[in-house]
Design an enzyme around this catalytic site. Structure first.
Site, mmCIF file in Angstrom:
data_model
loop_
_atom_site.group_PDB
_atom_site.id
_atom_site.type_symbol
_atom_site.label_atom_id
_atom_site.label_comp_id
_atom_site.label_asym_id
_atom_site.label_seq_id
_atom_site.Cartn_x
_atom_site.Cartn_y
_atom_site.Cartn_z
ATOM 1 C CG HIS A 185 51.322 82.987 59.399
ATOM 2 N ND1 HIS A 185 51.977 81.432 59.525
ATOM 3 C CD2 HIS A 185 50.035 83.351 59.285
ATOM 4 C CE1 HIS A 185 50.828 80.873 58.567
ATOM 5 N NE2 HIS A 185 49.546 81.845 58.425
ATOM 6 C CG HIS B 204 46.003 82.183 58.784
ATOM 7 N ND1 HIS B 204 46.909 83.141 58.092
ATOM 8 C CD2 HIS B 204 45.303 82.975 59.473
ATOM 9 C CE1 HIS B 204 45.678 83.798 57.951
ATOM 10 N NE2 HIS B 204 44.881 83.525 58.329
ATOM 11 C CG ASP C 16 46.989 77.533 57.992
ATOM 12 O OD1 ASP C 16 46.204 77.977 58.170
ATOM 13 O OD2 ASP C 16 47.421 77.351 56.550
ATOM 14 C CG HIS C 17 50.387 78.334 58.885
ATOM 15 N ND1 HIS C 17 51.755 77.875 57.881
ATOM 16 C CD2 HIS C 17 49.856 78.509 58.423
ATOM 17 C CE1 HIS C 17 51.500 78.441 57.193
ATOM 18 N NE2 HIS C 17 49.806 77.987 56.587
ATOM 19 C CG HIS D 279 49.894 85.783 55.719
ATOM 20 N ND1 HIS D 279 49.146 85.728 54.276
ATOM 21 C CD2 HIS D 279 49.290 84.601 56.764
ATOM 22 C CE1 HIS D 279 47.863 84.084 54.865
ATOM 23 N NE2 HIS D 279 48.413 83.942 56.058
ATOM 24 C CG ASP E 186 50.209 81.014 54.809
ATOM 25 O OD1 ASP E 186 50.920 80.319 54.032
ATOM 26 O OD2 ASP E 186 48.465 80.920 55.171
ATOM 27 C CG HIS F 2 50.008 76.590 52.529
ATOM 28 N ND1 HIS F 2 48.697 77.075 51.714
ATOM 29 C CD2 HIS F 2 49.914 76.947 54.180
ATOM 30 C CE1 HIS F 2 48.223 78.528 52.986
ATOM 31 N NE2 HIS F 2 48.268 77.412 54.011
HETATM 32 ZN ZN LIG Z 1 48.347 82.226 56.703
HETATM 33 ZN ZN LIG Z 2 48.503 78.785 55.882
#
Ligand SMILES: [Zn+2]
Ligand SMILES: [Zn+2]
Length: 277
Positions: free
Chosen positions: A60, A62, A64-65, A150, A173, A237
């Site tokens: 996805h 987001h 952080d990914h 998510h 996630d 994570h």
């Molecule tokens: Zn996420």
């Molecule tokens: Zn995450």
């Protein structure tokens, strides 16, 4: 097949933990799931240069990914002597993400094209947007995409990878859901991003409380693993960050819910599974 937790961190900065990224190595194929903070450094630590990435699988969008996706694109481009495209698979929206990332890199691309006589084209990225149920192959690896939950982030995907009879499920996630159970069914290794809800609940910050409703807790990851009959559960994570030496405390939380092996630890923690066929 080797499954390596390249980065076990989260959006919270930590000097010991890179952002979320997992590498699956099988039959000469390198599949990179997500591109969190520091991913290229961690790939270097296991001897995998950006040019050796067979495909990137995004769960996805987001931050952080995906935060170091631009580093993957640039390094793959500049360190590749041939015009091999970077293959990227992701949910609907991945193409727009790539176009925007390439726009961000436009200055750098121009500088390098102007300077290096042997470089005559910018980064070539082959992006494939996937929907749940889609399947494809990378080398000898069969990969399928699965819906995860998510919510309100949408769409999100998990990946099931099979090579020589060994199956790894890469969840990203998500909270537990029927599709996640199905994706993990009978997997040799199931990688799940997790939070410790008992610790997060103690932090008096609404923005952190907000994350409780769209991640699997350690207990929930263990319950999914048990329901799906997986052999090894890998947790990653960690929110909040797991200090070195706290592994047993985290493992003890999962233990009552899952009979199999529970793997967690520092960046570069890995498991190897031999081919069955
Ligand atoms: Zn996420
Ligand atoms: Zn995450």
């Amino acid at each position: 097949m080797d499954v390596i937790l390249l980065g076990t961190g989260s959006p919270l900065p930590n000097p010991q933990r890179a952002g979320p990224a997992t590498l699956v190595r099988a039959g000469g194929v390198n599949l990179l799931a997500d591109c969190g903070r520091g991913v290229v450094m961690r790939l270097a630590a296991v001897g995998v240069g950006p040019a050796a990435i067979s495909a990137v699988l995004l769960t996805h969008m987001h931050s952080d990914h995906i935060t170091d996706l631009n580093d993957i694109i640039t390094s793959h481009w500049v360190m590749n002597l041939g015009p091999t495209p970077l293959k990227v698979f992701g949910p609907i929206g991945a193409k727009a993400l790539f176009e925007a990332t390439l726009a961000m890199l436009a200055f750098d691309v121009k500088y390098r094209l102007d300077h290096h006589a042997d470089l005559n084209a910018g980064p070539v990225v082959e992006t494939t947007e996937l929907s749940p149920g889609d399947a494809f192959v990378v080398g000898d690896c069969a990969v399928s995409a699965h819906r995860t939950d998510h919510s309100p982030v949408f769409p999100t995907l998990g990946y099931r990878v099979e090579h020589a009879g060994v199956i790894v499920a890469l969840a990203g996630d998500t909270v537990p859901c029927a599709e996640l159970d199905e994706m993990c069914r009978g997997a040799d290794v199931y990688v799940q991003t997790v939070i410790r809800d008992d610790l997060v609940r103690r932090v008096p910050a609404q923005r952190l409380q907000d994350i409780l409703d769209y991640h699997s807790t350690v207990e929930q990851a263990a319950q999914t693993a048990q329901r799906a009959g997986v052999r090894t559960l890998m947790l990653t994570h960690y929110v909040p960050h797991m200090a070195s030496g706290q592994e047993e405390e985290w493992r003890a939380i999962a233990r009552p819910y899952f009979d199999g092996e529970i793997v967690l630890g520092d960046d570069l923690t890995s498991v190897s599974r031999s081919a069955k066929a």
